[in-house]
Write a protein that holds these residues in place. Structure first.
Motif, PDB file in Angstrom:
ATOM      1  N   PRO A 291       0.835  -1.210   0.000  1.00 22.21           N
ATOM      2  CA  PRO A 291       0.000   0.000   0.000  1.00 22.21           C
ATOM      3  C   PRO A 291       0.869   1.259   0.000  1.00 22.21           C
ATOM      4  N   GLY A 292       0.301   2.341  -0.508  1.00 18.18           N
ATOM      5  CA  GLY A 292       1.000   3.615  -0.477  1.00 18.18           C
ATOM      6  C   GLY A 292       1.476   4.062  -1.842  1.00 18.18           C
ATOM      7  N   ASP A 293       2.372   5.047  -1.830  1.00 18.73           N
ATOM      8  CA  ASP A 293       2.828   5.698  -3.053  1.00 18.73           C
ATOM      9  C   ASP A 293       4.048   5.010  -3.644  1.00 18.73           C
ATOM     10  N   HIS A 294       4.025   4.866  -4.978  1.00 15.02           N
ATOM     11  CA  HIS A 294       5.146   4.320  -5.737  1.00 15.02           C
ATOM     12  C   HIS A 294       5.427   5.293  -6.881  1.00 15.02           C
ATOM     13  N   ALA A 295       6.702   5.529  -7.173  1.00 15.37           N
ATOM     14  CA  ALA A 295       7.066   6.559  -8.149  1.00 15.37           C
ATOM     15  C   ALA A 295       8.039   6.016  -9.189  1.00 15.37           C
ATOM     16  N   GLY A 296       7.866   6.519 -10.410  1.00 15.78           N
ATOM     17  CA  GLY A 296       8.769   6.143 -11.495  1.00 15.78           C
ATOM     18  C   GLY A 296       8.672   7.160 -12.610  1.00 15.78           C
ATOM     19  N   GLY A 297       9.052   6.750 -13.805  1.00 14.73           N
ATOM     20  CA  GLY A 297       8.998   7.654 -14.943  1.00 14.73           C
ATOM     21  C   GLY A 297       8.975   6.893 -16.255  1.00 14.73           C
ATOM     22  N   ILE A 298       8.325   7.489 -17.252  1.00 12.47           N
ATOM     23  CA  ILE A 298       8.392   7.004 -18.629  1.00 12.47           C
ATOM     24  C   ILE A 298       9.496   7.798 -19.310  1.00 12.47           C
TER      25      ILE A 298
END
Length: 342
Positions: A142-149
């Motif tokens: 659960p919670g926030d996950h971050a990445g990028g294209i």
């Protein structure tokens, strides 16, 4: 030899980063591009979500899949061929958003991203839509996950021995359903008070500490650093709102507090209030820590030492002056010559 430049298009205030690495070294460059297409150096294409939103932001359940589209625009007079892939995002020790280097395999949200193609050809003056899918694992926390294209253009220069990889990316945020636990920790607090020779002058205190997002939400921290003398006297406070810190990331902070009175002992109290950001917010949290050091008014100490030394040496000086006024070995002062013998 290779060089990499990554630009993470900042579509919302306070977010964004460009990264350049030459050979084995790297140098970061912040890019504050707005929503309008922009270029940095010779990176001339632009990126945008197909729906016109600032970035890719999703509220998802474990096991869910989301389809979306990245729009790549080439405003130049020449066609370009770009690599396209997903990777992880993190907050650097300096407090800036960054993406993993091209050669480093993602382990987080970057592994959830599947693009329809690994490369895209964009004709001059045209745009291309690149579909992709976000596949959330069944066991996603659960919670926030971050990445990028990421879109990447590799070119060679000079005699062909230098390869430059220019990367342009858009952020991808996914909030997985479940309990949100915003939390941060303030550790390693240290304070150094820099001396002054002015008897009534103030000093500057340098406070350092580590701020770690130990929860599972994105946080925007506001720091308050207070330096005071014994009993809280002469307190000086510095406050600042920092850029967003991603879960699991740590930021090294250095804060200069001016106008501190050197009253013998200085105590630094650090308090950081973090507000969760993202879909639906997520609450707030607070972390704190403290440290002390000596803040000595050296000029006053030097004056006191001189006065004490002068007072302590005064009796000895008087004794020496008395001895100079009388003959050696004669205990009396002012004695005249002995009478002549008849």
């Amino acid at each position: 030899m290779s060089s990499t430049r990554t630009i993470l298009r900042r579509r919302v205030p306070g977010l964004g980063l460009a990264r350049a690495a030459a050979a084995a070294s790297a140098a970061a460059l912040v890019v504050l591009a707005g929503a309008a297409p922009a270029s940095a150096d010779d990176v001339t294409w632009s990126l945008a979500p197909v729906g016109g939103t600032p970035n890719f932001v999703y509220a998802v359940e474990p096991g869910q899949s989301v389809d979306d589209v990245l729009v790549v625009t080439n405003p130049t007079a020449s066609p370009i061929d770009l690599a396209v892939y997903g990777t992880d995002a993190f907050t650097t020790a300096e407090g800036q958003l960054d993406l993993l280097p091209a050669a480093q395999e993602p382990t987080g949200l970057g592994t959830w991203l599947e693009t329809s193609a690994s490369t895209v050809h964009v004709e001059a003056g045209s745009r291309v839509e690149v579909p992709f899918t976000l596949r959330v694992p069944d066991d996603a926390a659960p919670g926030d996950h971050a990445g990028g294209i990421v879109t990447s253009l590799a070119t060679t220069s000079g005699d062909g021995t230098l390869t430059v990889d220019r990367r342009l990316a858009l952020r991808v945020h996914a909030r997985v359903a479940g309990e949100l636990t915003p939390a941060l920790a303030v550790t390693g607090v240290d304070v150094v008070a820099h001396g002054t020779l002015a008897p009534r002058g103030t000093v500057t205190a340098t406070v350092t500490y580590t701020l770690t997002n130990t929860g599972n939400t994105r946080l925007v921290p506001t720091e308050s650093v207070r330096v005071s003398g014994p009993g809280g006297s002469g307190a000086r406070v510095v406050t600042d709102t920092l850029d967003e810190v991603l879960p699991g990331s740590a930021v090294q902070r250095t804060v200069e507090v001016t106008g501190v009175r050197p009253l013998g002992r200085a105590t630094a109290d650090v308090r950081v209030d973090g507000v969760a950001v993202g879909i639906g917010g997520g609450g707030a949290t607070t972390g704190s820590g403290s440290a002390s050091t000596w803040a000595v008014p050296w000029a006053i100490v030097a004056i006191v030492v001189l006065v004490v030394a002068a007072a302590a040496g005064a009796p000895a000086l008087r004794d020496r002056l008395r001895r100079r006024r009388r003959p050696d070995g004669d205990p009396s002062l002012g004695a005249g010559p002995e009478p002549e013998q008849s």
